[in-house]
Design a protein around this motif. Structure first.
Motif, PDB file in Angstrom:
ATOM      1  N   VAL A 209      27.537 -46.556  -4.759  1.00  0.00           N
ATOM      2  CA  VAL A 209      27.707 -47.951  -5.154  1.00  0.00           C
ATOM      3  C   VAL A 209      28.440 -48.031  -6.491  1.00  0.00           C
ATOM      4  N   GLY A 210      28.198 -47.050  -7.358  1.00  0.00           N
ATOM      5  CA  GLY A 210      28.917 -46.967  -8.633  1.00  0.00           C
ATOM      6  C   GLY A 210      29.881 -45.800  -8.684  1.00  0.00           C
ATOM      7  N   LEU A 211      29.470 -44.684  -8.116  1.00  0.00           N
ATOM      8  CA  LEU A 211      30.295 -43.473  -8.102  1.00  0.00           C
ATOM      9  C   LEU A 211      31.406 -43.650  -7.072  1.00  0.00           C
ATOM     10  N   ASP A 212      32.626 -43.758  -7.540  1.00  0.00           N
ATOM     11  CA  ASP A 212      33.769 -44.043  -6.665  1.00  0.00           C
ATOM     12  C   ASP A 212      34.238 -42.750  -6.003  1.00  0.00           C
ATOM     13  N   PRO A 213      34.107 -42.641  -4.670  1.00  0.00           N
ATOM     14  CA  PRO A 213      34.510 -41.396  -4.009  1.00  0.00           C
ATOM     15  C   PRO A 213      36.012 -41.261  -3.797  1.00  0.00           C
ATOM     16  N   ASN A 214      36.779 -42.314  -4.064  1.00  0.00           N
ATOM     17  CA  ASN A 214      38.238 -42.237  -3.922  1.00  0.00           C
ATOM     18  C   ASN A 214      38.813 -41.172  -4.848  1.00  0.00           C
ATOM     19  N   GLN A 215      39.469 -40.176  -4.273  1.00  0.00           N
ATOM     20  CA  GLN A 215      40.108 -39.080  -5.022  1.00  0.00           C
ATOM     21  C   GLN A 215      39.109 -38.257  -5.827  1.00  0.00           C
ATOM     22  N   LEU A 216      37.822 -38.336  -5.493  1.00  0.00           N
ATOM     23  CA  LEU A 216      36.794 -37.590  -6.218  1.00  0.00           C
ATOM     24  C   LEU A 216      36.526 -36.263  -5.510  1.00  0.00           C
ATOM     25  N   THR A 217      36.686 -35.181  -6.247  1.00  0.00           N
ATOM     26  CA  THR A 217      36.486 -33.851  -5.672  1.00  0.00           C
ATOM     27  C   THR A 217      35.749 -32.960  -6.654  1.00  0.00           C
ATOM     28  N   ASP A 218      35.100 -31.940  -6.120  1.00  0.00           N
ATOM     29  CA  ASP A 218      34.679 -30.789  -6.908  1.00  0.00           C
ATOM     30  C   ASP A 218      34.896 -29.571  -6.029  1.00  0.00           C
ATOM     31  N   LYS A 219      34.353 -28.432  -6.395  1.00  0.00           N
ATOM     32  CA  LYS A 219      34.669 -27.225  -5.615  1.00  0.00           C
ATOM     33  C   LYS A 219      33.953 -27.181  -4.274  1.00  0.00           C
ATOM     34  N   TYR A 220      33.110 -28.184  -4.010  1.00  0.00           N
ATOM     35  CA  TYR A 220      32.385 -28.210  -2.747  1.00  0.00           C
ATOM     36  C   TYR A 220      32.939 -29.219  -1.744  1.00  0.00           C
ATOM     37  N   ALA A 221      33.524 -30.306  -2.218  1.00  0.00           N
ATOM     38  CA  ALA A 221      33.891 -31.376  -1.284  1.00  0.00           C
ATOM     39  C   ALA A 221      34.944 -32.307  -1.852  1.00  0.00           C
ATOM     40  N   ASN A 222      35.655 -32.944  -0.929  1.00  0.00           N
ATOM     41  CA  ASN A 222      36.382 -34.171  -1.213  1.00  0.00           C
ATOM     42  C   ASN A 222      35.441 -35.284  -0.777  1.00  0.00           C
ATOM     43  N   TYR A 223      34.966 -36.098  -1.709  1.00  0.00           N
ATOM     44  CA  TYR A 223      33.862 -37.009  -1.422  1.00  0.00           C
ATOM     45  C   TYR A 223      34.278 -38.235  -0.620  1.00  0.00           C
ATOM     46  N   TRP A 224      35.559 -38.555  -0.655  1.00  0.00           N
ATOM     47  CA  TRP A 224      36.050 -39.611   0.228  1.00  0.00           C
ATOM     48  C   TRP A 224      35.995 -39.124   1.676  1.00  0.00           C
ATOM     49  N   ASP A 225      36.513 -37.931   1.916  1.00  0.00           N
ATOM     50  CA  ASP A 225      36.464 -37.363   3.263  1.00  0.00           C
ATOM     51  C   ASP A 225      35.018 -37.227   3.744  1.00  0.00           C
ATOM     52  N   LEU A 226      34.159 -36.772   2.868  1.00  0.00           N
ATOM     53  CA  LEU A 226      32.746 -36.600   3.220  1.00  0.00           C
ATOM     54  C   LEU A 226      32.152 -37.896   3.767  1.00  0.00           C
ATOM     55  N   ASN A 227      32.360 -38.991   3.057  1.00  0.00           N
ATOM     56  CA  ASN A 227      31.728 -40.255   3.432  1.00  0.00           C
ATOM     57  C   ASN A 227      32.420 -40.928   4.612  1.00  0.00           C
ATOM     58  N   VAL A 228      33.740 -40.888   4.628  1.00  0.00           N
ATOM     59  CA  VAL A 228      34.462 -41.444   5.773  1.00  0.00           C
ATOM     60  C   VAL A 228      34.072 -40.688   7.040  1.00  0.00           C
ATOM     61  N   ASN A 229      33.994 -39.366   6.948  1.00  0.00           N
ATOM     62  CA  ASN A 229      33.673 -38.563   8.120  1.00  0.00           C
ATOM     63  C   ASN A 229      32.256 -38.823   8.618  1.00  0.00           C
TER      64      ASN A 229
END
Length: 459
Positions: free
Chosen positions: A288-308
């Motif tokens: 709700v606050g943490l924007d997953p757009n273009q957000l990555t770390d060494k484990y995931a692309n968080y936009w892909d994670l949530n869309v998927n």
């Protein structure tokens, strides 16, 4: 975005249309025409009506979000004044949204936010963390369970995300607004995230002054708790070492999944739900606050994670292996919500593809509007245009539905379901709440500390 006229608001809330005399011969007979709202108008209608949960139907003494709102006035164990800590975090963001959209004046909004800050400052805290439930009359802990009578770090993190958002919204305003922002700043800096490691490289969900660490629930990914680690790393007063995130939450890299469903990668291992992914609130609460757009770390692309995760949930309902009547492209979405017990009574269940109780939770598709706008709008339009008489009430769409079988509807509301609807619609329409939270200096520092990158926010 398009502003809605007063006339269209009347149409949207009461289903009215234009009247016209068909002919002189039929003078006096009126032909009522239904006005079909555009997608933008419909989204605005849903957002405004759902906002009422956190404004008109808030717990009156504290101003915070009730755990539940039952329009019939019947509550189990007389818990109408029980405040939900996590749901109130979503509610704080909803109030910011309401002020921005003009649902309430900024003056009234700040007045409510000041009242909330004063209540939270006096409420029971446990090494800075609030409890899962709070008595709205007294500020005392209301045990969520026998041993769950102390600090709840996850619920606290949802609340703190809202607290930081409020601070960012008010910090450059009038002297009064700045004073309220300072209260919120002090509140979140009082949380002792470090305490909740119990001197280990992992965060723990609960601590009780009478039961100590007996709940023994380490926060290991993946579920709804990513935001807890981000905020713990962001704290300027009680921060955690990055090892707590990498060894605890990420399980030293074992959080990563190679599995796919419907040819869609899961990206991370969903605890207890590794085939289809978990209930959809896992894609909402931390984001709700943490924007997953273009957000990555060494484990995931968080936009892909949530869309998927959302698309897998959608594809499951479209495939409909259980042959549930009604499931399809305009009637989908499995998440935790009220549910129907085998005896027909209303209970609660964490619906997901691996736990399909033939109950749709409107929050699942609505709060996923940022990830699947077309698919989410299909559900919103179906429920509003075709089933409004059954599904729509005082605070938006009711919490749980089984329309395909016997038109069963739980005509109740939960803060943790209504909140993400308001917030994610706002983020979809304007991005406001994402911008406020992600631009908080401490949040940026915390994300960088844990190894996150965001092209959108320049780190």
């Amino acid at each position: 975005m398009v502003r809605i006229s007063v006339l269209l608001l009347v149409f949207s809330f009461f289903g009215c249309g234009g009247n016209s005399d068909k002919s002189k011969e039929n003078e006096g007979e009126k032909n009522v025409t239904t006005v079909k709202l555009t997608d933008e108008q419909l989204l605005a209608t849903v957002q405004k009506q759902t906002f009422k949960y956190f404004w008109d139907y808030a717990e009156p003494n504290s101003g915070l979000a009730r755990e539940r709102f039952h329009p019939d006035g019947v509550y189990p164990e007389n818990d109408a004044n029980i405040v939900t800590t996590g749901g109130s975090g979503f509610g704080l963001m909803a109030i910011v949204s309401g002020m921005s959209q003009g649902y309430v004046t900024k003056e009234k909004g700040v007045e409510r936010l000041n009242k909330i800050a004063d209540f939270l400052g006096k409420a029971d805290r446990f090494h800075g963390a609030w409890s899962h439930w709070i008595d709205g009359n007294t500020g005392k802990v209301k045990p969520f369970g026998t041993k769950d009578n102390g600090g709840d770090l996850v619920e606290t993190s949802f609340l703190v995300a809202g607290i930081i958002t409020v601070r960012e919204y008010l910090k450059d305003g009038s002297e009064n607004e700045k004073a309220v922002a300072q209260k919120y700043d002090a509140l979140w800096k009082g949380v002792d995230w470090q305490w909740y490691t119990n001197k280990k490289n992992v965060l723990y969900w609960h601590w009780s002054p009478t039961y100590d660490w007996q709940m023994n629930f380490p926060l290991e990914g993946y579920n709804e708790c990513l935001i807890t680690y981000v905020l713990a790393a962001s704290s300027p007063t009680h921060t955690i070492d990055p090892k707590v995130y990498h060894e605890g939450w990420a399980r030293s890299g074992k959080i990563v999944s190679s599995k796919t469903k419907y040819n869609i990668p899961l990206v991370l291992k969903h605890n207890g739900a590794e085939e289809f992914g978990g209930p959809l609130f896992w894609a909402h609460y931390s984001y709700v606050g943490l924007d997953p757009n273009q957000l990555t770390d060494k484990y995931a692309n968080y936009w892909d994670l949530n869309v998927n995760q959302t698309k897998i949930n959608y594809e499951y309902c479209v495939e409909n292996p259980g042959k549930v009547k009604g499931y399809g492209p305009d009637y989908w979405g499995l998440s935790a919500s009220y549910s129907r017990n085998p005896d027909g009574s209303i209970g609660y269940n964490a619906h997901m593809p691996s736990n399909d109780q033939q109950v749709i939770s409107p929050t699942a598709a609505i709060s996923s509007i940022v990830y699947t706008p077309k698919e989410s709008m299909a559900v919103i339009r179906n429920l509003y245009d075709n089933h409004k008489d059954k599904t729509w009430g005082e605070a938006g769409f009711y919490d749980a539905l089984s329309l395909g079988n016997d038109n069963w509807v739980a005509k109740r509301y939960l803060a943790i379901d209504q909140g993400p609807e308001v917030v994610m619609i706002e983020n979809y329409r304007t991005g406001l709440l994402w911008k406020l939270f992600m631009n908080a200096p401490e949040v940026k520092q915390g994300l960088v500390k844990l190894g996150f990158k965001s092209g959108k926010y320049g780190f």
